[in-house]
Design a protein around this motif. Structure first.
Motif, PDB file in Angstrom:
ATOM      1  N   THR A 219      -2.098  -7.259  -5.040  1.00 29.04           N
ATOM      2  CA  THR A 219      -1.280  -6.604  -6.063  1.00 29.04           C
ATOM      3  C   THR A 219      -2.139  -5.699  -6.930  1.00 29.04           C
ATOM      4  O   THR A 219      -3.259  -6.052  -7.288  1.00 29.04           O
ATOM      5  N   ALA A 220      -1.590  -4.547  -7.250  1.00 32.34           N
ATOM      6  CA  ALA A 220      -2.221  -3.628  -8.202  1.00 32.34           C
ATOM      7  C   ALA A 220      -1.239  -3.387  -9.339  1.00 32.34           C
ATOM      8  O   ALA A 220      -0.034  -3.297  -9.111  1.00 32.34           O
TER       9      ALA A 220
ATOM     10  N   GLU B 147      10.739   3.375 -14.184  1.00 32.21           N
ATOM     11  CA  GLU B 147      11.420   3.089 -12.909  1.00 32.21           C
ATOM     12  C   GLU B 147      11.192   4.228 -11.915  1.00 32.21           C
ATOM     13  O   GLU B 147      10.969   3.994 -10.728  1.00 32.21           O
ATOM     14  N   HIS B 148      11.257   5.436 -12.398  1.00 30.56           N
ATOM     15  CA  HIS B 148      11.009   6.602 -11.535  1.00 30.56           C
ATOM     16  C   HIS B 148       9.590   6.561 -10.979  1.00 30.56           C
ATOM     17  O   HIS B 148       9.368   6.845  -9.795  1.00 30.56           O
ATOM     18  N   GLN B 149       8.633   6.197 -11.812  1.00 35.14           N
ATOM     19  CA  GLN B 149       7.248   6.108 -11.351  1.00 35.14           C
ATOM     20  C   GLN B 149       7.105   5.005 -10.304  1.00 35.14           C
ATOM     21  O   GLN B 149       6.371   5.167  -9.329  1.00 35.14           O
ATOM     22  N   ALA B 150       7.803   3.898 -10.493  1.00 33.66           N
ATOM     23  CA  ALA B 150       7.748   2.804  -9.509  1.00 33.66           C
ATOM     24  C   ALA B 150       8.304   3.257  -8.166  1.00 33.66           C
ATOM     25  O   ALA B 150       7.767   2.907  -7.112  1.00 33.66           O
TER      26      ALA B 150
ATOM     27  N   ARG C 274       7.509  -2.281  -8.229  1.00 33.18           N
ATOM     28  CA  ARG C 274       8.538  -2.585  -9.221  1.00 33.18           C
ATOM     29  C   ARG C 274       7.995  -2.366 -10.618  1.00 33.18           C
ATOM     30  O   ARG C 274       6.800  -2.533 -10.874  1.00 33.18           O
ATOM     31  N   ALA C 275       8.904  -1.978 -11.490  1.00 35.23           N
ATOM     32  CA  ALA C 275       8.560  -1.861 -12.905  1.00 35.23           C
ATOM     33  C   ALA C 275       8.721  -3.242 -13.527  1.00 35.23           C
ATOM     34  O   ALA C 275       9.754  -3.884 -13.376  1.00 35.23           O
TER      35      ALA C 275
ATOM     36  N   GLU D 127       3.970  -2.652 -10.864  1.00 37.01           N
ATOM     37  CA  GLU D 127       3.224  -3.483  -9.924  1.00 37.01           C
ATOM     38  C   GLU D 127       3.472  -2.995  -8.505  1.00 37.01           C
ATOM     39  O   GLU D 127       4.614  -2.760  -8.113  1.00 37.01           O
ATOM     40  N   VAL D 128       2.391  -2.859  -7.758  1.00 41.65           N
ATOM     41  CA  VAL D 128       2.460  -2.496  -6.348  1.00 41.65           C
ATOM     42  C   VAL D 128       1.839  -3.648  -5.584  1.00 41.65           C
ATOM     43  O   VAL D 128       0.690  -4.020  -5.850  1.00 41.65           O
TER      44      VAL D 128
END
Length: 182
Positions: A23-24, A55-58, A102-103, A111-112
């Motif tokens: 996870t990052a 949310e858009h960035q996620a 997800r945001a 989180e990725v």
């Protein structure tokens, strides 16, 4: 409780499989640079607008171009996602299906994560995806930056050409004047 624990323990060892997760976490700070047209920076009028931005960035982490760049960054490690004779598009889609972005609610964190039954290459893949995402977002932070840079390079070339022509003309005039003196 003890009976369920004792009965379930052998079942866990027989049927359970290890699950590895890398996870990052990304901190989202909405700051676009000022530009010549508008002297203000990006400003959100409400908390809900900021949440929409996060949310858009996620969702942007899972864009095709970002994941394509991530696979290119992996080099030989991209073989985990590519099967022989398979088009690149399918490899990118497989990676997109495996990734989770997800945001985190009520925060400015994205989180990725990537989960698999084997730990080999998970961290490298997540790091490549995050690095590709950050590079893409940095490039897109100034809208039309590539067009502006191309225009500036063309203008620089034209000015250097004009300087060269004027230098040659000045030299020719100086040589003519010198020839008249002697």
């Amino acid at each position: 409780f003890a009976l369920v624990l004792l009965a379930g323990l052998p079942f866990v060892f027989l049927k359970g499989k290890p699950q590895y997760v890398a996870t990052a976490s990304l901190q989202v700070a909405a700051r676009y640079m000022k530009n010549l047209k508008d002297d203000g920076e990006l400003d959100f009028q409400s908390n809900s607008q900021y949440r929409q931005f996060v949310e858009h960035q996620a969702r942007s982490v899972l864009r095709y171009d970002v994941l394509q760049d991530a696979l290119a960054r992996l080099g030989d490690g991209a073989a985990r996602w590519k099967e022989p004779g398979e088009p690149e598009r399918r490899s990118v889609e497989r990676l997109r299906d495996a990734l989770r972005s997800r945001a985190v609610p009520d925060t400015y964190i994205v989180e990725v994560s990537l989960a698999a039954g084997r730990k080999e290459g998970l961290a490298e893949t997540v790091n490549a995806v995050v690095a590709a995402y950050l590079e893409r977002m940095r490039a897109e932070m100034i809208f039309g930056a590539e067009d502006r840079a191309q225009t500036l390079r063309a203008r620089e070339k034209a000015l250097l050409q004009a300087m060269q022509e004027r230098t040659e003309r000045r030299t020719a005039i100086a040589n003519d004047a010198r020839g008249d003196l002697f």
